[in-house]
Design an enzyme around this catalytic site. Structure first.
Site, PDB file in Angstrom:
ATOM      1  N   CYS A   9      40.172  42.506  46.195  1.00 11.06           N
ATOM      2  CA  CYS A   9      40.206  41.574  45.064  1.00 11.06           C
ATOM      3  C   CYS A   9      40.920  42.282  43.912  1.00 11.06           C
ATOM      4  O   CYS A   9      41.638  43.263  44.125  1.00 11.06           O
ATOM      5  CB  CYS A   9      38.806  41.100  44.679  1.00 11.06           C
ATOM      6  SG  CYS A   9      37.701  42.424  44.117  1.00 11.06           S
ATOM      7  N   ASN A  12      37.687  45.104  42.214  1.00 14.63           N
ATOM      8  CA  ASN A  12      36.797  45.784  43.174  1.00 14.63           C
ATOM      9  C   ASN A  12      35.389  46.001  42.591  1.00 14.63           C
ATOM     10  O   ASN A  12      34.698  46.963  42.924  1.00 14.63           O
ATOM     11  CB  ASN A  12      37.400  47.110  43.666  1.00 14.63           C
ATOM     12  CG  ASN A  12      36.713  47.705  44.908  1.00 14.63           C
ATOM     13  OD1 ASN A  12      36.624  48.903  45.068  1.00 14.63           O
ATOM     14  ND2 ASN A  12      36.208  46.873  45.786  1.00 14.63           N
ATOM     15  N   CYS A  14      33.479  42.770  41.878  1.00  9.59           N
ATOM     16  CA  CYS A  14      32.756  41.517  42.145  1.00  9.59           C
ATOM     17  C   CYS A  14      32.956  41.045  43.589  1.00  9.59           C
ATOM     18  O   CYS A  14      32.072  41.190  44.432  1.00  9.59           O
ATOM     19  CB  CYS A  14      33.177  40.416  41.172  1.00  9.59           C
ATOM     20  SG  CYS A  14      32.719  40.747  39.451  1.00  9.59           S
ATOM     21  N   ARG A  15      34.120  40.494  43.879  1.00 13.55           N
ATOM     22  CA  ARG A  15      34.284  39.801  45.171  1.00 13.55           C
ATOM     23  C   ARG A  15      34.423  40.737  46.365  1.00 13.55           C
ATOM     24  O   ARG A  15      33.735  40.559  47.384  1.00 13.55           O
ATOM     25  CB  ARG A  15      35.494  38.855  45.101  1.00 13.55           C
ATOM     26  CG  ARG A  15      35.275  37.719  44.134  1.00 13.55           C
ATOM     27  CD  ARG A  15      36.570  37.036  43.789  1.00 13.55           C
ATOM     28  NE  ARG A  15      37.441  37.910  42.995  1.00 13.55           N
ATOM     29  CZ  ARG A  15      38.689  37.611  42.656  1.00 13.55           C
ATOM     30  NH1 ARG A  15      39.220  36.462  43.051  1.00 13.55           N
ATOM     31  NH2 ARG A  15      39.394  38.451  41.924  1.00 13.55           N
ATOM     32  N   SER A  16      35.328  41.726  46.285  1.00 14.59           N
ATOM     33  CA  SER A  16      35.550  42.544  47.496  1.00 14.59           C
ATOM     34  C   SER A  16      34.379  43.476  47.825  1.00 14.59           C
ATOM     35  O   SER A  16      34.089  43.666  49.009  1.00 14.59           O
ATOM     36  CB  SER A  16      36.890  43.277  47.442  1.00 14.59           C
ATOM     37  OG  SER A  16      36.950  44.208  46.380  1.00 14.59           O
ATOM     38  N   ASP A 126      37.549  34.022  41.148  1.00 10.88           N
ATOM     39  CA  ASP A 126      37.114  35.157  40.334  1.00 10.88           C
ATOM     40  C   ASP A 126      35.908  34.737  39.488  1.00 10.88           C
ATOM     41  O   ASP A 126      36.021  33.839  38.660  1.00 10.88           O
ATOM     42  CB  ASP A 126      38.295  35.550  39.430  1.00 10.88           C
ATOM     43  CG  ASP A 126      37.984  36.741  38.545  1.00 10.88           C
ATOM     44  OD1 ASP A 126      36.815  37.166  38.494  1.00 10.88           O
ATOM     45  OD2 ASP A 126      38.933  37.225  37.907  1.00 10.88           O
TER      46      ASP A 126
HETATM   47  P1  4NP Z   1      36.834  41.026  41.078  1.00  4.33           P
HETATM   48  O1  4NP Z   1      36.479  40.431  39.634  1.00  4.33           O
HETATM   49  O2  4NP Z   1      38.343  41.005  41.209  1.00  4.33           O
HETATM   50  O3  4NP Z   1      36.177  40.072  42.006  1.00  4.33           O
HETATM   51  O4  4NP Z   1      36.256  42.419  41.122  1.00  4.33           O
HETATM   52  C1  4NP Z   1      37.070  40.880  38.450  1.00  4.33           C
HETATM   53  C2  4NP Z   1      36.570  41.988  37.824  1.00  4.33           C
HETATM   54  C3  4NP Z   1      37.123  42.398  36.633  1.00  4.33           C
HETATM   55  C4  4NP Z   1      38.179  41.714  36.067  1.00  4.33           C
HETATM   56  C5  4NP Z   1      38.690  40.603  36.712  1.00  4.33           C
HETATM   57  C6  4NP Z   1      38.127  40.201  37.906  1.00  4.33           C
HETATM   58  N1  4NP Z   1      38.720  42.136  34.828  1.00  4.33           N
HETATM   59  O5  4NP Z   1      39.618  41.443  34.318  1.00  4.33           O
HETATM   60  O6  4NP Z   1      38.317  43.167  34.289  1.00  4.33           O
END
Ligand code: 4NP
Length: 166
Positions: A9, A12, A14-16, A126
């Protein structure tokens, strides 16, 4: 022979990492006889070294998944050699991976939700800037795709001929 799977993702956190932990549990239950290496990484550097987002950890823990040992890292060039399947959470990250990957590796890069056609969605959204329900929705989609990926691995359909050279 081991099958190596990398979930990707943006951050790294939340989703992955959720996909890594959920798939680990579901694969241990459904395809325990297959040897797997399961990992996750982000395409962005914002959160390197951090544990998963608190909201992500709490939502996952309510369903029995433990993300507390995971730490964020960024996708690195060696990942394109090591992994047989590189599964992106959304099209933005799919495109980012395809831009960075050597040409023959691109067929190993897919959207994770290809393994959950019944979900009616093609991207894991996201959840970072949204409400609590976003984290539940992420878990629903990831559980569905994890079951689908197990079925595909069991039937030998998940990994294409051009898998990682070792
Ligand atoms: P992820 O979520 O890609 O699922 O880990 C996010 C975590 C942080 C951010 C965006 C998405 N950020 O913009 O900091």
């Amino acid at each position: 022979m081991k099958t190596r799977i990398l979930f990707v993702c943006l951050g790294n956190i939340c989703r992955s990492p959720t996909a890594e932990a959920v798939f680990r549990v579901i694969a241990a239950r459904e395809i325990a006889d297959l040897e797997l290496v399961i990992d996750s990484a982000g395409t962005a550097a914002y959160h390197i070294g951090e544990p998963p987002d608190r909201r992500t950890r709490e939502a996952a823990a309510r369903r029995g998944y433990d993300l507390s040992d995971l730490r964020a890292r960024m996708v690195e060039p060696e990942d394109f050699e090591r992994f047989d399947l590189i599964l992106a959470m959304d099209r933005q990250n799919l495109r980012m991976l395809e831009r960075r990957a050597p040409m023959p590796v691109r067929e190993r890069i897919r959207l994770f939700l290809e393994y959950a056609p019944e979900a009616g969605e093609t991207e894991v959204p996201d959840p970072y800037y949204g409400g609590a329900n976003g984290f539940e929705h992420v878990l629903d989609l990831i559980e569905a795709a994890s079951r689908g990926l197990c079925a595909a691995l069991r039937s030998g359909e998940a990994v294409s001929a051009g898998s990682a050279a070792r």
